[in-house]
Design an enzyme around this catalytic site. Structure first.
Site, PDB file in Angstrom:
ATOM      1  N   LEU A 179      -8.697  52.376 -24.507  1.00 26.92           N
ATOM      2  CA  LEU A 179     -10.059  51.879 -24.673  1.00 26.92           C
ATOM      3  C   LEU A 179     -10.451  52.067 -26.133  1.00 26.92           C
ATOM      4  CD1 LEU A 179     -12.215  53.229 -21.665  1.00 26.92           C
ATOM      5  CD2 LEU A 179     -11.281  50.940 -21.979  1.00 26.92           C
ATOM      6  N   ASP A 180     -11.313  51.177 -26.620  1.00 32.56           N
ATOM      7  CA  ASP A 180     -11.861  51.375 -27.964  1.00 32.56           C
ATOM      8  C   ASP A 180     -12.575  52.718 -28.029  1.00 32.56           C
ATOM      9  OD1 ASP A 180     -10.987  48.858 -28.690  1.00 32.56           O
ATOM     10  OD2 ASP A 180     -12.894  47.893 -28.217  1.00 32.56           O
ATOM     11  N   GLN A 181     -12.618  53.303 -29.210  1.00 34.96           N
ATOM     12  CA  GLN A 181     -13.215  54.630 -29.357  1.00 34.96           C
ATOM     13  C   GLN A 181     -14.657  54.669 -28.854  1.00 34.96           C
ATOM     14  OE1 GLN A 181     -12.622  56.593 -33.122  1.00 34.96           O
ATOM     15  NE2 GLN A 181     -14.476  57.829 -32.941  1.00 34.96           N
TER      16      GLN A 181
END
Length: 532
Positions: A128-130
């Site tokens: 997942l994106d940060q």
């Protein structure tokens, strides 16, 4: 604090000296006097103590301890959601990276899971994106990772995200199909763009559904059919509804460039309305066996970030500023008795109904009532809505409505009390009166409808409990009323100055929670009222 790190020398580190390797491993550490930073006698290469600055080789096991170590603060509160013998699912907080970045090495989701769980060999199955919160899947060890990583796309049969976006779409459900790619001339190299006809890119598909519309914002459910980089964010931005707090895809990427330059200020975060993008990996469906008779596993993450909860609760000051900015003087939040409406008329927008195949005929039939400019035209619209619904829409007379029947019976029992109020359209049952908070049920009988109304200071949220109906709602500063079909589970929020009206095309039960500073409905402004 002294922190120990463990690593395996990769191809990029093969042949580097220890100190050169550490320069690349910790790019955010300015003082790279590694002889002083390394705790004496703690540097191990393949379990042997090393001194000085040895040359490293591919595959070597490296362990070392740094003194006075610190890195960018992140939320480390990951939580276990589900597990079986092979893999497990966790909640990743927003702003926690899943793996090492140029700013974080020690506190990443993967490092935290390995350090603080029973699975020190845990391997990511996806990312997942940060700034995205929500569900992340891990294999419990290397063997399970080798088994399941190649089968990930058959293991995960559905991925559902939720996002809070700018604006209120004129569609309720929409499937987006296009190609995505980076562009060499973009100032943000990682940004994905929807391709023009002459550009090459990767095919991408996302299905969107509007869950809730608010004042200038919407809660959107997003189903990933393909899994391209930044797919949901890029698609929503392309539709004109970027995710709130998205530094890359909202505000032309201005705040991402500020972050790269370490120049983000508190004022920038106020303008973003959130410290991170309001995107949550909410639900994942797993099919663990090729046997289709085996029931799928559905994992749900309801750990909404605090910034998300604060935004929906209307606690962010910029939301109030936006309300004041977009309202005209007649709806100024500071006025005690604003005029009913600055508009001489309202045009009715049927786009949401027309997009629903079951309700497109209703939208066509109501088209002749497309302008509300008087008491008579308002009542004509509401009556026609109920009549056409009864004639054209498969209604739910047999659907369970036990709570509606129970509350309707209470209203029918007799006189008005402190908690029960009979009305021409049905009635109100108050369940909590703790000023300024009010909670109540609106019991709208089939064919009944409320006034087209607004409030000067009251903020309210509604949820459909049982039945079906229609909602007329206006945006701040606009002379347009949008029509939305109501079904159980639908939620809407209204802020001061928003016109709205509920129509019971069938028996309809609504739960309302409001913040009413002047007392229950003391700031109520009727624009048009039902005829007796």
């Amino acid at each position: 604090m002294d922190v120990t790190f463990n690593a395996v020398v990769s191809h990029q580190g093969d042949g580097l000296s220890l100190y050169a390797y550490l320069d690349g491993y910790f790019p955010f550490i300015d003082n790279n006097d590694w002889a002083a930073r390394l705790v004496a006698d703690t540097t191990l290469v393949d379990d042997s103590v090393m001194v000085g600055n040895p040359q490293l080789r591919l595959g070597q096991q490296l362990s070392f301890c740094l003194n006075h170590y610190s890195e960018e603060a992140v939320d480390i509160g990951w939580q276990l959601l589900w597990q079986n013998d092979a893999f497990f699912a966790v909640h990743k907080p927003a702003n926690l990276p899943v793996h090492r970045t140029t700013r974080n090495v020690y506190n990443t989701l993967t490092a935290l899971v390995r350090r603080t769980s029973d699975w020190p060999e845990a391997q990511l199955l996806h990312r997942l994106d940060q700034e995205t919160a929500g569900i992340v899947l891990f294999a419990k060890n290397n063997d399970q990772a080798k088994l399941w990583q190649p089968k990930f796309h058959t293991l995960v049969t559905q991925k559902i995200y939720q996002a809070i976006v700018y604006g209120t779409p004129d569609w309720t459900e929409l499937e987006v199909n296009n190609k995505l790619a980076v562009r060499g001339d973009s100032p943000i190299r990682c940004q994905m763009h929807v391709c023009r006809a002459d550009e090459k890119g990767k095919a991408s598909t996302t299905r969107f559904r509007v869950v809730q519309r608010m004042a200038g914002y919407s809660l959107i459910e997003c189903e990933l059919v393909t899994g391209r980089k930044h797919q949901i964010r890029a698609h929503l931005a392309h539709l004109g509804h970027a995710i709130v707090g998205d530094k890359i895809y909202a505000h032309q990427g201005e705040y991402y460039l500020h972050r790269l330059a370490d120049s983000l200020t508190p004022e920038h975060h106020q303008q973003l309305l959130s410290p991170h993008q309001l995107l949550l990996a909410h639900r994942v469906t797993l099919q663990q066996s090729d046997d289709q008779q085996t029931a799928p596993v559905v994992i749900v993450d309801d750990h909404y970030p605090m910034a998300w909860q604060a935004f929906l609760a209307g606690l962010l000051d910029p939301l109030l500023v936006l309300t004041q900015t977009h309202s005209n003087n007649s709806k100024d939040l500071g006025m005690t008795n604003p005029s009913p409406s600055a508009a001489d008329f309202f045009d009715v927008n049927f786009a949401a109904l027309a997009a629903n195949p079951d309700l497109s005929g209703l939208a066509e039939g109501l088209a002749e009532f497309g302008r509300i400019d008087s008491q008579a035209s308002f009542n004509a619209f509401c009556r026609a809505s109920c009549t056409l619904w009864r004639n054209q829409v498969a209604h739910q007379d047999g659907a369970p409505k036990a709570q509606f029947d129970e509350l309707q019976a209470r209203i029918a029992e007799g006189a008005v009390t402190d908690s029960v109020i009979a009305t021409p359209w049905g009635g109100v049952v108050i369940t909590r009166l703790a000023p300024p908070t009010v909670e109540k049920y609106l019991v709208v009988q089939r064919g009944g409808y409320l006034a087209l109304e607004t409030h000067s200071v009251k903020q309210e949220q509604i949820e459909v409990i049982e039945g079906r109906g229609l909602l007329l709602v206006g945006e701040l500063g606009e002379t347009e009323l949008r029509v939305h079909a109501l079904a159980p589970g639908d939620r809407y929020a209204f802020v001061p100055g928003m016109e709205h009206c509920l129509i019971g095309t069938e028996d309809l039960l609504i739960f309302e929670r409001s913040n009413d500073p002047k007392g229950m409905d003391q700031d109520l402004i009727f624009l048009y009222t039902p005829e007796a």
